[in-house]
Every structure is written in structure tokens, then in C-alpha cells.
Design a protein around this motif. Sequence first.
Motif, mmCIF file in Angstrom:
data_model
loop_
_atom_site.group_PDB
_atom_site.id
_atom_site.type_symbol
_atom_site.label_atom_id
_atom_site.label_comp_id
_atom_site.label_asym_id
_atom_site.label_seq_id
_atom_site.Cartn_x
_atom_site.Cartn_y
_atom_site.Cartn_z
ATOM 1 N N VAL A 152 5.100 48.341 1.701
ATOM 2 C CA VAL A 152 6.141 49.379 1.667
ATOM 3 C C VAL A 152 6.762 49.454 0.271
ATOM 4 O O VAL A 152 7.127 50.537 -0.204
ATOM 5 C CB VAL A 152 7.198 49.128 2.758
ATOM 6 N N LEU B 188 4.792 51.907 -1.572
ATOM 7 C CA LEU B 188 5.107 53.286 -1.177
ATOM 8 C C LEU B 188 6.381 53.741 -1.896
ATOM 9 O O LEU B 188 6.467 54.877 -2.379
ATOM 10 C CB LEU B 188 5.278 53.389 0.336
ATOM 11 N N ILE C 47 5.742 61.327 5.470
ATOM 12 C CA ILE C 47 5.677 60.445 6.630
ATOM 13 C C ILE C 47 4.523 59.491 6.370
ATOM 14 O O ILE C 47 3.356 59.903 6.336
ATOM 15 C CB ILE C 47 5.396 61.238 7.933
ATOM 16 N N TRP C 48 4.834 58.226 6.167
ATOM 17 C CA TRP C 48 3.833 57.216 5.827
ATOM 18 C C TRP C 48 3.440 56.489 7.109
ATOM 19 O O TRP C 48 4.275 55.765 7.687
ATOM 20 C CB TRP C 48 4.408 56.232 4.811
ATOM 21 N N THR D 91 1.731 53.595 8.670
ATOM 22 C CA THR D 91 1.195 52.283 8.310
ATOM 23 C C THR D 91 0.766 51.489 9.542
ATOM 24 O O THR D 91 -0.071 50.605 9.433
ATOM 25 C CB THR D 91 2.245 51.454 7.534
ATOM 26 N N SER D 92 1.324 51.810 10.703
ATOM 27 C CA SER D 92 0.982 51.079 11.928
ATOM 28 C C SER D 92 -0.234 51.712 12.588
ATOM 29 O O SER D 92 -0.532 52.900 12.387
ATOM 30 C CB SER D 92 2.160 51.108 12.901
ATOM 31 N N ALA E 37 0.864 54.754 14.672
ATOM 32 C CA ALA E 37 1.134 55.987 13.918
ATOM 33 C C ALA E 37 -0.167 56.616 13.432
ATOM 34 O O ALA E 37 -0.334 57.845 13.479
ATOM 35 C CB ALA E 37 2.060 55.679 12.741
#
Lengths: 197, 197
Positions: free
Chosen positions: B30, B33, B55-56, B58-59, B62
Amino acid sequence: MSEPLNDAALDQLFRTARTYNGYLDRAVSVDQLESIWDLMKMGPTSANALPARLIWCTSTAAKEKLAACAGGANPPKILSAPVSVIIAMDLRFHDHLPDLFPHTDAKSWFDGNDALIQATAFRNSSLQGAYFIMAARALGLDTGPMSGFSPEAVEAAFFPDEPSLKVNFISTLGYGDPNTIFERSPRPEFGRFNRVF
Amino acid sequence: MSEPLNDAALDQLFRTARTYNGYLDRAVSVDQLESIWDLMKMGPTSANALPARLIWCTSTAAKEKLAACAGGANPPKILSAPVSVIIAMDLRFHDHLPDLFPHTDAKSWFDGNDALIQATAFRNSSLQGAYFIMAARALGLDTGPMSGFSPEAVEAAFFPDEPSLKVNFISTLGYGDPNTIFERSPRPEFGRFNRVF
């Protein structure tokens, strides 16, 4: 695998780079314009469509023609810059796809789909406009992008017989005069406009 | 006055940089980012409007939600990348102008002018999308921008209660695996898409 560029390069590209309203008395050559293109053309566009068309106004006559289409404080900036550039887009960009994206029939994705043509041309010529700004900075030059002009006037003046060409934005180009920049406007912290999931 | 960056930097930003379809097994934090944002936010936008919203993902959850909105070969790319990003835009960006462009009443230029709002958000969030690509490369990372997805599905999945948020494009992010790139598509010479007057 690449490493981060050094701080001087990050400053030149992003952190201390600025939008300039005036330029030093130092010429920009056509060779430099070609060098900008040779970098910016490498940036990615959807289906390698490269819809941007650039009109580089280097002569007084061309800059006067462009300045007559601009409003507010922009005409003197356009006239006094070494180069003023029109970043346009071609709504017939897909005619080039058999050549630019040769491994599939990408032209057929666009034929007859005006909404997709418009969105693809606008999005990708904007990406290319940003690559222009970044390529100029990477080569030690500065820019002054502007939206304050009449698109209809620019198109009538520069593309009277080419209805598929539409202007996206315009910009000045040269070696920026540090006396002509405004105070940096605020830039928000990550949390304001970003979400991580 | 700046000098051109060295050849290694120009290669990393433009000439040998590529769009990647897959990534090495190396995490992106992060903090990285935030570093991308801290560079890309410095790039110019009209009236400092900064309409992009990122909107990142990463999971796994998502990325699965985003992959379900994409078509063709894109879902496995989205799922396998360390990060997949939605570059969205806020059609209420002008609500922030009293803060982001404090020296004049720029909000009033946009209030009630939906065509200007739409064009400004789309053009400038696209510029910011290009700054994202260039900032990632400047920090040693690679990207894989994509247009092959359903905007309506992304908006329903990620912004169900925020009708002013619209997706522009999406991208993967990570340390590119050189085994996943395609042959470079042709890039035209200066004379084809440029005019000098």
C-alpha cells in the motif's frame, strides 16, 4: 525488473515540474518535436489505436491563427511560446488498425459504432496528450496545457476539409520561464480520492 | 532549466516499457500505491480538478468482484495481478474546486453544465490515468491497462450508491513478467500523424 528512477528524475517529471505561462528565449527545433513524438508514441493506447493527431504551430502565422481561437489570457501565451501544439483526434482512427494492430480485425470492432469511436478517440487521445506532457518533461522541456479555446474555431481554422478531425486540447511548449508560474494549487492526500480493497 | 533524462530512464518510461499480461510473484505494498498517487497527483489537470478516483483492488475478494465485470482474456489477468486498479471519475468533481482551485470561483463554471462536466471529467481523468501509468513505471512497476469490461457492471459492483462515480478504464499493476508480453505493435513515424506549420 526496474528500479525507481532517482529523485532528480522524479522531480523533473512530476514533483517540481509545473505548467508554464511563459518561456525563455530559447528555440525548440523540429528535431525536438520528433523526439517528443518518438517517446510519446510508445505509450499504450487501446488496440494500439493512436488516435491523436498533433499540429505543431512553430511559425508566427500558425500561432496567430491558433491564438485567434483562444480566450481569456491564452492568446498572448500561445503567441509568445516557441511552439504551440494542437492535440487533436481522428474519428477515423480505426482505418489505420489493419496496419497498427495487424494480428486481428480490430477495425470491425469500431465500424458503425459511433459511441465507441467517440469514447475510444477521446480517452486515448487524452492519454496521448498526457504522454506528450511527460515526454516533453523527460526531454527537459516544459508545457502549458489549456482548455480555454473554441473547438469549433480551431477545427474551422485548421481542419476545414477534414470533418473527422476534432481538437482535444492545446498546449504551449518551450523552456519554461520560472517567473511565469503561479503558486502550486493544493494536491490531496491519498485517502481523499483513493480506496484500497 | 532541465536537461533530458538519461537513456535508461527514457527506456524505462517509454521505449522498453510494455503493457504486461502477467506479473512476477512479488508483492506491491500500500505504501507503493501511495507513492504512485503522490507522483500522479502532481500532473496537470484543468483547473486542478483532479476528477479521477482510484479503487485499488488488492484482496482476492476485490479482484474477483472486478474480474466478474471483465470480458475476454481479462478476468485471469485481473485475478493474478498483485493489484488491479479501477480508474474512475467523479462527475461531482467541481464540488471540490473551492478547495483545490481556491483563487477563483471555478465551481460556477461547471454547475448545471452537464456537457462541460462530462468532457472535463473524461479528458482529465484520462490524463490522470496516463500519469498513473507513467508514475508506476517511474517507480519501477509495470501496468496492463484494459478497456474490455462492462462499465455498468463495474459501477453496480463498486459504486452502487454513488451515481456520480463512473469508470474510465481499468489496469493491472505489478512487476511485469517478460514472458507475458506480446510482440510490440508498430509505431508510426512522425510524418504520419504530425504536421508542423
